[in-house]
Scaffold this active site. Structure first.
Site, short mmCIF file in Angstrom:
data_model
loop_
_atom_site.label_atom_id
_atom_site.label_comp_id
_atom_site.label_asym_id
_atom_site.label_seq_id
_atom_site.Cartn_x
_atom_site.Cartn_y
_atom_site.Cartn_z
CB CYS A 1 -0.92 0.00 1.22
SG CYS A 1 -1.94 1.47 1.33
CB CYS B 1 -0.68 2.59 4.04
SG CYS B 1 -2.12 1.88 3.28
CG ASP B 2 3.11 1.24 4.36
OD1 ASP B 2 2.63 1.71 5.41
OD2 ASP B 2 2.93 0.06 4.00
#
Ligand code: NAP
Length: 306
Positions: free
Chosen positions: A133, A136-137
């Site tokens: 992701c 997200c990261d």
């Protein structure tokens, strides 16, 4: 507690199904294990969903869909269904805590999860350099070198997103032609931070506490190589969340739920919508179409059978 419709899964397909069933004044419950929005929640920017000519963030689009469905009375709860009893006229869904919900019809919109590569180091470094992701990261990789594995829309789009943070992004693809849409390919080819390694697969991810290397193999020549990277983002497709429906609804050879064009599954009163369904194009635009159709089909089914 008896509902007219229970929708399992709160991505665009489930939320749209809920919008339609709520507007039909059916008592509707949507069960979602995380936050409503599904995979769209982890998509940084959506620019191929009609109506948003400048694009829209995945989070905002999800929140808008949620608000819109709730406005018409859709009840949304967080929870995990651990058992489905769908064959009887009144369907029963049991939660992990033992609570049972009943419904006259069920819409399965459980979506799909990222596929793992299943190579050495992938599990060990998950969350320590290995990610599925970028939204997200990605921000953890400021000024770092990243490898993205895969050649589809997700891989190339997320590689482009990662260039916002990374020093360089290496796309590793097992063929020499990308599967991604041409417009996305063009952007990647003209982005100076993105490089490609063709006909190559990742064989191993290594590091100390966190990732520092990915080992590749050229599938044509058999030649092996390694690259110093701090991040490995894996985008090689998805596995449908249909574990519970095996032996209940008809699935295809890849475990996607087979439906007709009214989103009816092989079980009367059970419908499927979105990425969990066997179909050629998995997009937000097609998911909402599925959701609308499933909602209307559930309404007709209830009218005719109750
Ligand atoms: P995908 O389209 O199935 O692409 C998967 C990619 O990973 C392919 O390039 C495939 O190679 C490669 N791959 C598969 N297994 C592999 C393995 N074991 N090792 C190495 N490479 C492997 O999946 P996706 O990109 O996640 O997209 C899923 C669906 O969502 C698609 O329908 C896509 O169009 C849609 N989507 C759309 C957008 C958008 O329109 N903006 C964004 C994201 C996703 P091959 O090409 O050789 O098969």
């Amino acid at each position: 507690m008896l509902f007219d419709v229970i929708i399992v899964g709160g991505g665009p397909a489930g939320l749209t199904a809920g919008l339609y069933t709520s507007r039909a004044r059916l008592k509707s419950l949507l069960i979602e294990k995380g936050f409503p929005g599904g995979q769209v929640m982890t998509t940084e920017w959506v620019e191929n969903y009609p109506g948003f000519d400048e694009g829209i963030s995945g989070i905002e689009l999800s929140q808008r869909m949620e608000r819109q469905a709730k406005r018409f009375g859709l009840e949304i709860i967080q929870g995990v269904v651990s058992a489905f009893s769908l064959q009887e006229k009144i369907k029963k869904l049991t939660f992990e805590d033992g609570q049972v919900y009943e419904a006259k019809s069920v819409i399965l919109a459980t979506g799909a999860n990222p596929k793992p590569l299943k190579i050495s180091g992938e599990e060990k470094y998950r969350g320590r350099g290995v990610s599925y992701c970028a939204t997200c990261d990605g921000a953890f990789f400021k000024g770092k070198r990243i490898a993205v594995i895969g050649g589809g829309d997700a891989a190339v789009e997320e590689a482009l997103f990662l260039t916002k943070f990374a020093e360089s992004v290496l796309i590793v693809h097992r063929r020499e032609q990308l599967r991604a849409a041409k417009v996305i390919q063009e952007r990647a080819f003209s982005n100076p931070k993105i490089k490609f390694t063709w006909n190559s697969v990742a064989e191993k991810i290594d590091g100390d506490d966190t990732v520092n290397k990915v080992f590749l193999k050229n599938v044509k020549t058999g030649e092996t190589s390694s690259f110093d990277v701090e991040g490995v983002f894996i985008y090689i497709g998805y596995t449908p969340n249909t574990e519970f429906f095996k032996g209940i609804a008809r699935l295809d050879e890849n475990n996607y739920i087979i439906t007709d064009d009214k989103m009816c599954t092989s079980v009367p009163g059970v419908f499927a919508a979105g990425d969990v369904r066997a179909k050629p194009l998995k997009q937000i635009a097609t998911a909402v179409g599925d959701g609308a159709t499933a909602g209307v089909s559930a309404e007709k089914y209830i009218e005719e059978n109750f």
